[in-house]
Motif scaffolding. Structure first.
Motif, PDB file in Angstrom:
ATOM      1  N   THR A  89       0.833  -1.200   0.000  1.00 14.04           N
ATOM      2  CA  THR A  89       0.000   0.000   0.000  1.00 14.04           C
ATOM      3  C   THR A  89       0.872   1.255   0.000  1.00 14.04           C
ATOM      4  O   THR A  89       1.757   1.403   0.840  1.00 14.04           O
ATOM      5  CB  THR A  89      -0.927   0.017   1.232  1.00 14.04           C
ATOM      6  OG1 THR A  89      -1.675  -1.198   1.266  1.00 14.04           O
ATOM      7  CG2 THR A  89      -1.858   1.210   1.194  1.00 14.04           C
ATOM      8  N   GLY A  90       0.647   2.131  -0.967  1.00 16.35           N
ATOM      9  CA  GLY A  90       1.395   3.382  -1.061  1.00 16.35           C
ATOM     10  C   GLY A  90       2.778   3.230  -1.665  1.00 16.35           C
ATOM     11  O   GLY A  90       3.478   4.220  -1.872  1.00 16.35           O
ATOM     12  N   ILE A  91       3.188   1.995  -1.935  1.00 14.18           N
ATOM     13  CA  ILE A  91       4.518   1.739  -2.492  1.00 14.18           C
ATOM     14  C   ILE A  91       4.410   1.272  -3.941  1.00 14.18           C
ATOM     15  O   ILE A  91       5.181   1.685  -4.797  1.00 14.18           O
ATOM     16  CB  ILE A  91       5.272   0.690  -1.645  1.00 14.18           C
ATOM     17  CG1 ILE A  91       5.391   1.179  -0.203  1.00 14.18           C
ATOM     18  CG2 ILE A  91       6.642   0.392  -2.236  1.00 14.18           C
ATOM     19  CD1 ILE A  91       5.893   0.122   0.773  1.00 14.18           C
ATOM     20  N   CYS A  92       3.439   0.403  -4.198  1.00 20.92           N
ATOM     21  CA  CYS A  92       3.254  -0.191  -5.523  1.00 20.92           C
ATOM     22  C   CYS A  92       1.779  -0.143  -5.907  1.00 20.92           C
ATOM     23  O   CYS A  92       0.913  -0.187  -5.041  1.00 20.92           O
ATOM     24  CB  CYS A  92       3.665  -1.666  -5.533  1.00 20.92           C
ATOM     25  SG  CYS A  92       5.233  -2.050  -4.746  1.00 20.92           S
ATOM     26  N   ASN A  93       1.532  -0.101  -7.192  1.00 16.81           N
ATOM     27  CA  ASN A  93       0.204  -0.342  -7.735  1.00 16.81           C
ATOM     28  C   ASN A  93       0.286  -1.600  -8.577  1.00 16.81           C
ATOM     29  O   ASN A  93       1.307  -1.858  -9.220  1.00 16.81           O
ATOM     30  CB  ASN A  93      -0.283   0.815  -8.612  1.00 16.81           C
ATOM     31  CG  ASN A  93      -0.758   1.996  -7.804  1.00 16.81           C
ATOM     32  OD1 ASN A  93      -1.194   1.856  -6.673  1.00 16.81           O
ATOM     33  ND2 ASN A  93      -0.667   3.174  -8.392  1.00 16.81           N
ATOM     34  N   ARG A  94      -0.803  -2.346  -8.566  1.00 18.95           N
ATOM     35  CA  ARG A  94      -0.874  -3.570  -9.367  1.00 18.95           C
ATOM     36  C   ARG A  94      -2.175  -3.526 -10.164  1.00 18.95           C
ATOM     37  O   ARG A  94      -3.248  -3.361  -9.595  1.00 18.95           O
ATOM     38  CB  ARG A  94      -0.837  -4.790  -8.442  1.00 18.95           C
ATOM     39  CG  ARG A  94      -0.942  -6.098  -9.155  1.00 18.95           C
ATOM     40  CD  ARG A  94      -0.840  -7.251  -8.209  1.00 18.95           C
ATOM     41  NE  ARG A  94      -1.955  -7.192  -7.261  1.00 18.95           N
ATOM     42  CZ  ARG A  94      -2.120  -8.040  -6.260  1.00 18.95           C
ATOM     43  NH1 ARG A  94      -1.224  -8.960  -6.038  1.00 18.95           N
ATOM     44  NH2 ARG A  94      -3.151  -7.939  -5.461  1.00 18.95           N
ATOM     45  N   TYR A  95      -2.059  -3.651 -11.472  1.00 19.05           N
ATOM     46  CA  TYR A  95      -3.206  -3.666 -12.371  1.00 19.05           C
ATOM     47  C   TYR A  95      -3.308  -5.089 -12.917  1.00 19.05           C
ATOM     48  O   TYR A  95      -2.402  -5.537 -13.620  1.00 19.05           O
ATOM     49  CB  TYR A  95      -3.009  -2.667 -13.514  1.00 19.05           C
ATOM     50  CG  TYR A  95      -2.645  -1.274 -13.023  1.00 19.05           C
ATOM     51  CD1 TYR A  95      -3.641  -0.345 -12.738  1.00 19.05           C
ATOM     52  CD2 TYR A  95      -1.316  -0.897 -12.845  1.00 19.05           C
ATOM     53  CE1 TYR A  95      -3.310   0.929 -12.294  1.00 19.05           C
ATOM     54  CE2 TYR A  95      -0.981   0.368 -12.396  1.00 19.05           C
ATOM     55  CZ  TYR A  95      -1.980   1.276 -12.116  1.00 19.05           C
ATOM     56  OH  TYR A  95      -1.657   2.529 -11.669  1.00 19.05           O
ATOM     57  N   ILE A  96      -4.388  -5.800 -12.569  1.00 18.21           N
ATOM     58  CA  ILE A  96      -4.451  -7.225 -12.892  1.00 18.21           C
ATOM     59  C   ILE A  96      -5.625  -7.631 -13.780  1.00 18.21           C
ATOM     60  O   ILE A  96      -5.751  -8.811 -14.102  1.00 18.21           O
ATOM     61  CB  ILE A  96      -4.452  -8.080 -11.601  1.00 18.21           C
ATOM     62  CG1 ILE A  96      -5.639  -7.721 -10.710  1.00 18.21           C
ATOM     63  CG2 ILE A  96      -3.140  -7.938 -10.856  1.00 18.21           C
ATOM     64  CD1 ILE A  96      -5.818  -8.636  -9.510  1.00 18.21           C
ATOM     65  N   ASP A  97      -6.469  -6.693 -14.164  1.00 21.54           N
ATOM     66  CA  ASP A  97      -7.592  -7.042 -15.019  1.00 21.54           C
ATOM     67  C   ASP A  97      -8.105  -5.804 -15.744  1.00 21.54           C
ATOM     68  O   ASP A  97      -7.525  -4.727 -15.635  1.00 21.54           O
ATOM     69  CB  ASP A  97      -8.710  -7.723 -14.231  1.00 21.54           C
ATOM     70  CG  ASP A  97      -9.259  -6.865 -13.092  1.00 21.54           C
ATOM     71  OD1 ASP A  97      -9.204  -5.615 -13.177  1.00 21.54           O
ATOM     72  OD2 ASP A  97      -9.741  -7.439 -12.113  1.00 21.54           O
ATOM     73  N   SER A  98      -9.193  -5.966 -16.475  1.00 17.89           N
ATOM     74  CA  SER A  98      -9.700  -4.871 -17.304  1.00 17.89           C
ATOM     75  C   SER A  98     -10.241  -3.694 -16.496  1.00 17.89           C
ATOM     76  O   SER A  98     -10.517  -2.646 -17.059  1.00 17.89           O
ATOM     77  CB  SER A  98     -10.778  -5.383 -18.260  1.00 17.89           C
ATOM     78  OG  SER A  98     -11.860  -5.915 -17.532  1.00 17.89           O
ATOM     79  N   ASN A  99     -10.379  -3.833 -15.187  1.00 18.34           N
ATOM     80  CA  ASN A  99     -10.700  -2.666 -14.361  1.00 18.34           C
ATOM     81  C   ASN A  99      -9.496  -1.742 -14.249  1.00 18.34           C
ATOM     82  O   ASN A  99      -9.641  -0.556 -13.996  1.00 18.34           O
ATOM     83  CB  ASN A  99     -11.140  -3.091 -12.959  1.00 18.34           C
ATOM     84  CG  ASN A  99     -12.500  -3.735 -12.960  1.00 18.34           C
ATOM     85  OD1 ASN A  99     -13.398  -3.299 -13.664  1.00 18.34           O
ATOM     86  ND2 ASN A  99     -12.648  -4.788 -12.187  1.00 18.34           N
ATOM     87  N   GLY A 100      -8.305  -2.291 -14.423  1.00 14.10           N
ATOM     88  CA  GLY A 100      -7.081  -1.513 -14.266  1.00 14.10           C
ATOM     89  C   GLY A 100      -6.412  -1.105 -15.553  1.00 14.10           C
ATOM     90  O   GLY A 100      -5.587  -0.204 -15.568  1.00 14.10           O
ATOM     91  N   TYR A 101      -6.747  -1.780 -16.667  1.00  7.37           N
ATOM     92  CA  TYR A 101      -6.101  -1.441 -17.930  1.00  7.37           C
ATOM     93  C   TYR A 101      -7.024  -1.728 -19.109  1.00  7.37           C
ATOM     94  O   TYR A 101      -7.948  -2.532 -19.017  1.00  7.37           O
ATOM     95  CB  TYR A 101      -4.788  -2.201 -18.117  1.00  7.37           C
ATOM     96  CG  TYR A 101      -4.869  -3.705 -17.950  1.00  7.37           C
ATOM     97  CD1 TYR A 101      -5.475  -4.505 -18.916  1.00  7.37           C
ATOM     98  CD2 TYR A 101      -4.336  -4.327 -16.839  1.00  7.37           C
ATOM     99  CE1 TYR A 101      -5.547  -5.876 -18.769  1.00  7.37           C
ATOM    100  CE2 TYR A 101      -4.404  -5.699 -16.686  1.00  7.37           C
ATOM    101  CZ  TYR A 101      -5.002  -6.472 -17.662  1.00  7.37           C
ATOM    102  OH  TYR A 101      -5.076  -7.830 -17.518  1.00  7.37           O
ATOM    103  N   SER A 102      -6.768  -1.024 -20.207  1.00  9.05           N
ATOM    104  CA  SER A 102      -7.482  -1.252 -21.462  1.00  9.05           C
ATOM    105  C   SER A 102      -6.618  -0.740 -22.603  1.00  9.05           C
ATOM    106  O   SER A 102      -5.574  -0.126 -22.386  1.00  9.05           O
ATOM    107  CB  SER A 102      -8.847  -0.557 -21.449  1.00  9.05           C
ATOM    108  OG  SER A 102      -8.707   0.843 -21.331  1.00  9.05           O
ATOM    109  N   VAL A 103      -7.074  -0.984 -23.811  1.00 15.45           N
ATOM    110  CA  VAL A 103      -6.363  -0.533 -25.012  1.00 15.45           C
ATOM    111  C   VAL A 103      -6.962   0.787 -25.472  1.00 15.45           C
ATOM    112  O   VAL A 103      -8.174   0.976 -25.466  1.00 15.45           O
ATOM    113  CB  VAL A 103      -6.473  -1.583 -26.143  1.00 15.45           C
ATOM    114  CG1 VAL A 103      -5.875  -1.055 -27.442  1.00 15.45           C
ATOM    115  CG2 VAL A 103      -5.789  -2.880 -25.731  1.00 15.45           C
TER     116      VAL A 103
END
Length: 187
Positions: A89-103
């Motif tokens: 928390t506050g150190i890293c972000n993790r994007y693991i699905d389409s809620n976090g990334y898209s084209v």
């Protein structure tokens, strides 16, 4: 107080405005894409289950208090997802699905109209974008065969950008390209 006729016209105008917002290319302009510090991000082919399949994970180093990931080797580059070993928390972000990334290509945000998948073909992990109309784009590749967590490196023209609403950065990143690749570059 509105008359019945004025109320109906007002409601029709609101509905028309919302329709144009969500049903035309104007929807793409609802969000903007802004540059990110690419050295703070990594795209990863993360193994699923027995490791025969992978999914896209994107890690972001937000703070320098501790490293979120470590790299080793080349072709492919193996990734050690250190953020899984501590409270990030506050150190890293993790994007693991389409809620976090898209084209996104230019001003067009594909959202759920382009699914990102990691496939293992020709001895390496490939990040592909697939649209319902059959378009398949090669976005990134591992550069060799391996198992476990592997770094995916963008094909020419692709990069990461952050989704913004006005001046406000959002917790969503784009796999971004300024223009659609020529058909010969589509996979």
């Amino acid at each position: 107080m509105f008359s019945q006729s004025r109320s109906a016209k007002f409601l029709a105008a609101v509905v028309a405005g919302l329709s144009s917002l969500y049903c035309t290319p104007a929807f793409a302009s609802l969000f903007q894409a802004q540059e990110v510090k690419s050295e703070r991000f990594i795209l990863v082919a993360a193994p699923i289950g027995d490791g025969s399949n992978s999914q896209l994970n994107i890690y972001e180093q937000v703070s320098d208090r501790r490293p979120c990931f470590a790299r080793s080797g080349n072709k492919p580059t193996v990734v050690n997802p250190l953020l899984g070993t501590f409270d990030f928390t506050g150190i890293c972000n993790r994007y693991i699905d389409s809620n976090g990334y898209s084209v996104r290509v230019g001003k067009r945000d594909f959202g759920s109209d382009m699914r990102l998948t990691v496939s293992h073909q020709a001895g390496e992990a490939l990040l592909m974008g697939h649209s319902p109309d059959g378009l398949a784009l090669l976005l990134a590749r591992a550069g060799g065969s391996g198992s476990g967590f592997m770094e995916l490196k963008f094909e020419p023209g692709w990069k990461l950008m952050r989704r913004h609403f006005g001046r406000r950065p959002l917790g969503h990143v784009y796999v971004y390209r300024e223009t659609m690749p020529e058909q010969k570059q589509a996979f």
